[in-house]
Design a protein around this motif. Structure first.
Motif, PDB file in Angstrom:
ATOM      1  N   MET A   1      37.023 -33.593  11.223  1.00 11.28           N
ATOM      2  CA  MET A   1      37.719 -32.682  12.126  1.00 11.28           C
ATOM      3  C   MET A   1      38.956 -32.137  11.409  1.00 11.28           C
ATOM      4  O   MET A   1      39.746 -32.903  10.869  1.00 11.28           O
ATOM      5  N   ASN A   2      39.098 -30.831  11.397  1.00 15.09           N
ATOM      6  CA  ASN A   2      40.264 -30.255  10.721  1.00 15.09           C
ATOM      7  C   ASN A   2      41.468 -30.225  11.665  1.00 15.09           C
ATOM      8  O   ASN A   2      41.379 -30.579  12.835  1.00 15.09           O
ATOM      9  N   GLU A   3      42.598 -29.777  11.137  1.00 19.54           N
ATOM     10  CA  GLU A   3      43.850 -29.825  11.893  1.00 19.54           C
ATOM     11  C   GLU A   3      43.829 -28.934  13.123  1.00 19.54           C
ATOM     12  O   GLU A   3      44.344 -29.291  14.173  1.00 19.54           O
ATOM     13  N   LYS A   4      43.239 -27.753  13.013  1.00 16.27           N
ATOM     14  CA  LYS A   4      43.220 -26.833  14.152  1.00 16.27           C
ATOM     15  C   LYS A   4      42.380 -27.389  15.292  1.00 16.27           C
ATOM     16  O   LYS A   4      42.764 -27.317  16.467  1.00 16.27           O
ATOM     17  N   LYS A   5      41.222 -27.947  14.967  1.00 12.62           N
ATOM     18  CA  LYS A   5      40.383 -28.537  16.011  1.00 12.62           C
ATOM     19  C   LYS A   5      41.071 -29.729  16.657  1.00 12.62           C
ATOM     20  O   LYS A   5      41.001 -29.917  17.866  1.00 12.62           O
ATOM     21  N   TYR A   6      41.745 -30.511  15.825  1.00 10.83           N
ATOM     22  CA  TYR A   6      42.449 -31.676  16.351  1.00 10.83           C
ATOM     23  C   TYR A   6      43.585 -31.245  17.277  1.00 10.83           C
ATOM     24  O   TYR A   6      43.765 -31.822  18.359  1.00 10.83           O
ATOM     25  N   ALA A   7      44.346 -30.221  16.878  1.00 12.98           N
ATOM     26  CA  ALA A   7      45.445 -29.730  17.713  1.00 12.98           C
ATOM     27  C   ALA A   7      44.923 -29.163  19.022  1.00 12.98           C
ATOM     28  O   ALA A   7      45.513 -29.377  20.089  1.00 12.98           O
ATOM     29  N   LEU A   9      42.070 -30.002  20.532  1.00 10.44           N
ATOM     30  CA  LEU A   9      41.601 -31.135  21.329  1.00 10.44           C
ATOM     31  C   LEU A   9      42.768 -31.887  21.951  1.00 10.44           C
ATOM     32  O   LEU A   9      42.715 -32.285  23.122  1.00 10.44           O
ATOM     33  N   GLU A  10      43.840 -32.031  21.179  1.00  9.51           N
ATOM     34  CA  GLU A  10      45.027 -32.719  21.694  1.00  9.51           C
ATOM     35  C   GLU A  10      45.618 -31.961  22.875  1.00  9.51           C
ATOM     36  O   GLU A  10      46.031 -32.554  23.866  1.00  9.51           O
ATOM     37  N   GLN A  11      45.661 -30.625  22.786  1.00  2.37           N
ATOM     38  CA  GLN A  11      46.193 -29.821  23.892  1.00  2.37           C
ATOM     39  C   GLN A  11      45.316 -29.921  25.133  1.00  2.37           C
ATOM     40  O   GLN A  11      45.799 -29.889  26.252  1.00  2.37           O
ATOM     41  N   GLU A  12      44.005 -30.032  24.921  1.00  3.40           N
ATOM     42  CA  GLU A  12      43.090 -30.101  26.068  1.00  3.40           C
ATOM     43  C   GLU A  12      43.211 -31.413  26.833  1.00  3.40           C
ATOM     44  O   GLU A  12      43.136 -31.425  28.053  1.00  3.40           O
ATOM     45  N   ILE A  13      43.400 -32.516  26.115  1.00  4.78           N
ATOM     46  CA  ILE A  13      43.410 -33.808  26.790  1.00  4.78           C
ATOM     47  C   ILE A  13      44.801 -34.293  27.169  1.00  4.78           C
ATOM     48  O   ILE A  13      44.939 -35.225  27.942  1.00  4.78           O
TER      49      ILE A  13
END
Length: 151
Positions: A1-7, A9-13
């Motif tokens: 998972m790259n940084e953008k996807k992680y960020a 996902l973090e915003q969603e949860i």
């Protein structure tokens, strides 16, 4: 998972921050502390013949004393949880930071525990406060020297 996807996902949860509610409680808490400080200042001017200029020192000392008492009895933590930055910004927040660190490290002894750890959090505030005052005084001195502003 790259940084953008992680960020993303973090915003969603992550739970949403109630920004307006936090701003309002911080404003009310900081405003209430400042209002109490104004009452203390008027008290000193009314009953002890201080002027508006000279009443500031005993007012600050009194507000620090109140914050120390509230921190010692555990009430300032509740005020800070409610008011957030509104409780941290005035001089009472600084007093709370010093006293709570002293209480927390009391078990390590008075010299190395309380004395050594008392200003860990507040030390950065002191350092940047003194440095900011120096820079502002230097700028003002230069402006006065060149006649841009008067003393």
């Amino acid at each position: 998972m790259n940084e953008k996807k992680y960020a993303k996902l973090e915003q969603e949860i992550s739970p949403k921050t109630p920004l307006l509610r936090n701003l309002l409680t911080a404003f009310l808490t900081g405003g209430t502390i400042c209002l109490i400080g104004q009452f203390v200042s008027v008290f000193y001017m009314t009953y002890f013949d201080f002027t508006e200029r000279t009443a500031s020192n005993p007012t600050v000392a009194t507000m620090i004393f109140f914050a120390m008492l509230l921190t010692g009895f555990g009430y300032y933590k509740k005020i800070g949880q409610f008011g957030g930055a509104g409780a941290a910004v005035p001089i009472t927040g600084f007093s709370n930071a010093v006293v709570s660190a002293a209480i927390e490290h009391k078990s390590e002894g008075y010299v190395l525990g309380v004395g050594g750890n008392m200003f860990k959090l507040a030390g950065s505030v002191i350092l940047y406060g003194v440095f900011s005052a120096f820079v502002v005084a230097l700028i003002k001195t230069i402006l006065v020297k060149f006649g841009v502003v008067s003393w």
